[in-house]
Design an enzyme around this catalytic site. Structure first.
Site, PDB file in Angstrom:
ATOM      1  N   THR A   9       3.141 -13.986   9.270  1.00 39.68           N
ATOM      2  CA  THR A   9       4.144 -13.385  10.881  1.00 39.68           C
ATOM      3  C   THR A   9       4.635 -14.771  11.645  1.00 39.68           C
ATOM      4  O   THR A   9       6.249 -14.609  12.016  1.00 39.68           O
ATOM      5  CB  THR A   9       2.783 -12.767  11.875  1.00 39.68           C
ATOM      6  OG1 THR A   9       2.179 -13.425  11.615  1.00 39.68           O
ATOM      7  CG2 THR A   9       2.622 -11.524  11.316  1.00 39.68           C
ATOM      8  N   ALA A  15      37.329  51.258   1.536  1.00 42.55           N
ATOM      9  CA  ALA A  15      35.903  50.626   2.062  1.00 42.55           C
ATOM     10  C   ALA A  15      36.474  50.223  -0.389  1.00 42.55           C
ATOM     11  O   ALA A  15      37.449  51.372  -0.992  1.00 42.55           O
ATOM     12  CB  ALA A  15      34.565  51.791   0.999  1.00 42.55           C
ATOM     13  N   ASN A  56      -4.647  -6.931  18.762  1.00 43.18           N
ATOM     14  CA  ASN A  56      -3.332  -7.713  18.503  1.00 43.18           C
ATOM     15  C   ASN A  56      -2.433  -6.493  18.754  1.00 43.18           C
ATOM     16  O   ASN A  56      -2.671  -5.565  17.138  1.00 43.18           O
ATOM     17  CB  ASN A  56      -3.334  -9.112  18.122  1.00 43.18           C
ATOM     18  CG  ASN A  56      -2.094  -8.896  18.506  1.00 43.18           C
ATOM     19  OD1 ASN A  56      -1.210  -8.751  18.845  1.00 43.18           O
ATOM     20  ND2 ASN A  56      -1.573  -9.848  16.813  1.00 43.18           N
ATOM     21  N   ASP A  68       7.786  -1.649  11.132  1.00 46.92           N
ATOM     22  CA  ASP A  68       6.562  -0.584  10.236  1.00 46.92           C
ATOM     23  C   ASP A  68       5.657  -0.300  11.761  1.00 46.92           C
ATOM     24  O   ASP A  68       4.854   0.421  11.640  1.00 46.92           O
ATOM     25  CB  ASP A  68       5.780  -1.456   9.229  1.00 46.92           C
ATOM     26  CG  ASP A  68       4.639  -2.814  10.110  1.00 46.92           C
ATOM     27  OD1 ASP A  68       5.122  -3.286  11.125  1.00 46.92           O
ATOM     28  OD2 ASP A  68       4.251  -3.018   9.239  1.00 46.92           O
ATOM     29  N   ARG A 108       0.632  -1.039   0.038  1.00 43.03           N
ATOM     30  CA  ARG A 108       0.121  -0.059   0.176  1.00 43.03           C
ATOM     31  C   ARG A 108       0.824   1.421  -0.610  1.00 43.03           C
ATOM     32  O   ARG A 108       0.231   2.282  -0.238  1.00 43.03           O
ATOM     33  CB  ARG A 108      -0.830   0.436   1.533  1.00 43.03           C
ATOM     34  CG  ARG A 108      -2.062  -1.191   0.880  1.00 43.03           C
ATOM     35  CD  ARG A 108      -3.172  -0.938   2.444  1.00 43.03           C
ATOM     36  NE  ARG A 108      -2.401  -1.735   3.032  1.00 43.03           N
ATOM     37  CZ  ARG A 108      -3.100  -1.925   4.441  1.00 43.03           C
ATOM     38  NH1 ARG A 108      -3.759  -0.985   4.512  1.00 43.03           N
ATOM     39  NH2 ARG A 108      -2.939  -3.665   4.890  1.00 43.03           N
TER      40      ARG A 108
HETATM   41  C1  UD1 Z   1      -0.496  -8.986  12.199  1.00 41.81           C
HETATM   42  C2  UD1 Z   1      -1.442  -9.568  13.073  1.00 41.81           C
HETATM   43  C3  UD1 Z   1      -2.384  -9.103  14.020  1.00 41.81           C
HETATM   44  C4  UD1 Z   1      -2.250  -7.528  14.358  1.00 41.81           C
HETATM   45  C5  UD1 Z   1      -1.340  -6.973  13.193  1.00 41.81           C
HETATM   46  C6  UD1 Z   1      -1.312  -5.946  13.568  1.00 41.81           C
HETATM   47  C7  UD1 Z   1      -0.865 -11.810  12.756  1.00 41.81           C
HETATM   48  C8  UD1 Z   1      -1.842 -13.281  11.900  1.00 41.81           C
HETATM   49  N1  UD1 Z   1      -1.609 -11.224  12.642  1.00 41.81           N
HETATM   50  O1  UD1 Z   1      -1.592  -8.162  11.155  1.00 41.81           O
HETATM   51  O2  UD1 Z   1      -3.245  -9.896  14.942  1.00 41.81           O
HETATM   52  O3  UD1 Z   1      -3.371  -6.937  14.767  1.00 41.81           O
HETATM   53  O4  UD1 Z   1      -0.675  -7.646  12.435  1.00 41.81           O
HETATM   54  O5  UD1 Z   1      -0.781  -4.964  12.430  1.00 41.81           O
HETATM   55  O6  UD1 Z   1       0.673 -11.853  13.147  1.00 41.81           O
HETATM   56  N2  UD1 Z   1       5.536  -9.805   8.177  1.00 41.81           N
HETATM   57  C9  UD1 Z   1       6.560 -10.314   7.604  1.00 41.81           C
HETATM   58  N3  UD1 Z   1       6.589 -11.644   7.009  1.00 41.81           N
HETATM   59  C10 UD1 Z   1       5.586 -12.168   6.570  1.00 41.81           C
HETATM   60  C11 UD1 Z   1       4.450 -11.893   7.268  1.00 41.81           C
HETATM   61  C12 UD1 Z   1       3.997 -10.072   7.989  1.00 41.81           C
HETATM   62  O7  UD1 Z   1       7.864 -10.178   7.707  1.00 41.81           O
HETATM   63  O8  UD1 Z   1       5.254 -12.979   6.182  1.00 41.81           O
HETATM   64  C13 UD1 Z   1       5.894  -8.649   9.228  1.00 41.81           C
HETATM   65  C14 UD1 Z   1       5.253  -6.998   7.891  1.00 41.81           C
HETATM   66  O9  UD1 Z   1       6.572  -6.786   7.600  1.00 41.81           O
HETATM   67  C15 UD1 Z   1       4.958  -6.670   8.888  1.00 41.81           C
HETATM   68  C16 UD1 Z   1       4.391  -7.457  10.401  1.00 41.81           C
HETATM   69  O10 UD1 Z   1       5.248  -9.006  10.562  1.00 41.81           O
HETATM   70  O11 UD1 Z   1       5.646  -5.888   9.965  1.00 41.81           O
HETATM   71  C17 UD1 Z   1       3.047  -7.854  10.010  1.00 41.81           C
HETATM   72  O12 UD1 Z   1       2.287  -8.207   8.623  1.00 41.81           O
HETATM   73  P1  UD1 Z   1       0.675  -8.611   8.652  1.00 41.81           P
HETATM   74  O13 UD1 Z   1       1.097  -8.343   6.958  1.00 41.81           O
HETATM   75  O14 UD1 Z   1       1.291  -6.627   8.570  1.00 41.81           O
HETATM   76  O15 UD1 Z   1       0.446  -8.653   9.612  1.00 41.81           O
HETATM   77  P2  UD1 Z   1      -1.225  -8.171   9.806  1.00 41.81           P
HETATM   78  O16 UD1 Z   1      -1.882  -9.334   8.554  1.00 41.81           O
HETATM   79  O17 UD1 Z   1      -1.825  -6.468   9.537  1.00 41.81           O
HETATM   80 MG    MG Z   2      -1.065  -5.173   9.136  1.00 47.15          MG
END
Ligand code: UD1
Ligand code: MG
Length: 451
Positions: A79, A420, A166, A102, A16
């Site tokens: 995650t 000057a 969370n 982030d 995004r």
């Molecule tokens: C995640 C949480 C959610 C929480 C939210 C807060 C999980 C399953 N969900 O959701 O409960 O409310 O964050 O913002 O954990 N990332 C990686 N590798 C991956 C996926 C993500 O490094 O494969 C990193 C992203 O760069 C980011 C963070 O993990 O910094 C969160 O990932 P994001 O995809 O934003 O998770 P959400 O679906 O928002």
């Molecule tokens: Mg997120």
């Protein structure tokens, strides 16, 4: 501060942001978001583990000088998978603090509170949002005990109505974490390995699962797009401006002071509107900064006034000095106590002795001025011959007449004077006047040309 392992997730794409730059390298307050997280995390461990994926080499390059264990997550499978990629260097005897690259504004104190409530299982950082859409919800049983986290896409209506979310930040038992990660499945709405599924596992094992609900939701929310980036910038700016005011600084309009680095202020500092402070800036007691000034990586000592529209970069200004309005103090300028640099004066790589004045319309570059020197309006140090820079040296009590060109390299002894309009291309001894002015010729009753 308590020592814990630090594991930062930074592999996500940040789609995004619509950017070629990896999301965690986007700046907030002039520093990449990941840089803020690393700075905060350094209070808990000197070495961070960072999981990178999208733009991994760019991210690693940007932090080449920091001590970091980099871990590559080739494919972003969630995650839980990301954390799994980052566990190889964790110290098993210490709990692990998981952070997001982030979420740049996370306060140290909130992390410490989270570590403090950790009791061998899992400690989750949560917060309450008026609009929790998109976040994982924290599900508690009637006793208040946290039992699991449900992701938005997997939640039913009752779960979606929960306003406690969370943040993703947690402290976890490292040894158990490895076991829990091994047991994760991707059998959910997004087909991802959810880190959040370890909550249920910990509850099932009857491990302590606790939550620290942060009151200030703004500091724990992440940046997903440029709108949130700007909001985070505003949040950080407001926070830093408040800190300055707490330290005794008068800020004429908190909305119109921009702090993009770290600022140290003494007592009774006054800052007018539209001021930008960049990098490391130190403002001594009683410093007054007028409107529209930009100060970067500089020290302004006590009692000094910077008048409107002045720019100061990588310089040192002594006590009781007066700068501006419209002064441009470029890198390497050292202005001693009680100096005066007035309007439309530019200085660069110049040291100016105590009590010396450069009041109007001058350029002083690659120069060393003694004490009580007076530089007249329109004076120029001709420091550049097209190939090299040369130095101008003025002794104590030198008086430079208006519109003098000082052709460097050139040295004027103590109490030397220039007339000057002179072009000084040779050294001048102490107590000596140098004038290179053509004699005035007068023609009486001169007939002006006519058309
Ligand atoms: C995640 C949480 C959610 C929480 C939210 C807060 C999980 C399953 N969900 O959701 O409960 O409310 O964050 O913002 O954990 N990332 C990686 N590798 C991956 C996926 C993500 O490094 O494969 C990193 C992203 O760069 C980011 C963070 O993990 O910094 C969160 O990932 P994001 O995809 O934003 O998770 P959400 O679906 O928002
Ligand atoms: Mg997120």
């Amino acid at each position: 501060m308590t020592e814990v392992n630090v594991l930062i997730l930074a592999a996500g794409k940040g789609s995004r942001m619509k950017s070629d730059l990896p999301k965690v390298l986007h700046p907030v307050a002039e520093k990449p978001m990941l840089g803020h997280v690393l700075d905060t995390a350094s209070a808990f461990n000197n070495v961070a583990n960072v999981v990178v994926g999208h733009g991994a080499s760019l991210v690693e390059e940007a932090f080449a000088d920091s001590e970091i264990n980099w871990h590559l997550q080739d494919q972003q499978l969630g995650t839980g998978h990301a954390v799994k990629c980052g566990t190889s260097e964790l110290e098993q005897s210490l709990p692990t603090l998981i952070l997001y690259g982030d979420v740049p504004c996370i306060p140290k104190e909130e992390l410490q509170s989270l570590i403090d409530i950790y009791d061998g299982g899992l400690a989750l950082m949560t917060t309450k949002l008026d609009n929790p859409t998109g976040y994982g919800r924290v599900i508690r049983e009637s006793s208040g005990q946290v039992v699991r986290i449900i992701e938005e896409k997997d939640a039913d209506d009752a779960e979606k109505a929960v306003d406690e979310i969370n943040t993703g930040i947690m402290v976890v038992n490292t040894h158990r974490l490895n076991e829990w990660l091994a047991a994760l499945s991707n059998n959910n709405a997004q087909g991802e390995y959810y880190l959040t599924d370890i909550v249920e596992m910990a509850v099932h094992e009857k491990r302590s699962v606790v939550a620290h609900c942060v009151a200030d939701a703004d500091c724990v929310t992440g940046v997903n797009d440029r709108i949130q980036q700007a909001e985070m910038e505003a949040y950080m700016r407001a926070k830093r401006v408040r800190e300055l005011m707490v330290q005794g600084c008068t800020v004429r309009d908190p909305m119109r002071l921009d702090i993009r680095g770290s600022v140290t202020v003494g007592r009774d500092v006054q800052i007018d509107v539209n001021v930008v402070l960049n990098g490391d800036v130190v403002l001594g007691d009683g410093v007054v900064i007028g409107p529209n000034c930009m100060i970067t990586d500089s020290v302004i000592s006590e009692g000094t006034t910077i008048e409107a529209n002045s720019i100061i970069d990588a310089s040192h200004v002594g006590k009781q000095a007066a700068i501006g309005p419209f002064a441009r103090i470029r890198p390497g300028t050292q202005l001693s106590d009680e100096t005066k640099v007035g309007n439309f004066v530019e200085t660069k790589n110049a040291s100016v002795g105590k009590g010396s004045k450069i009041n109007h319309l001058s350029y002083v570059g690659d120069a060393e001025l003694g004490e009580r020197v007076n530089v007249g309006a329109g004076t120029i140090t001709c420091n550049y011959d097209g190939a090299r820079k040369h130095k101008t040296t003025l002794g104590n009590d030198v008086f430079i007449g208006s519109n003098t060109s000082l052709v460097a390299p050139v040295t004027l002894g103590d109490k030397a004077t220039t007339g000057a309009g002179s072009t000084i291309s040779a050294d001048v001894d102490a107590d000596t006047l140098a004038v290179t002015r053509a004699k005035v010729r007068t023609v009486k009753d001169w007939p002006r040309p006519k058309k």
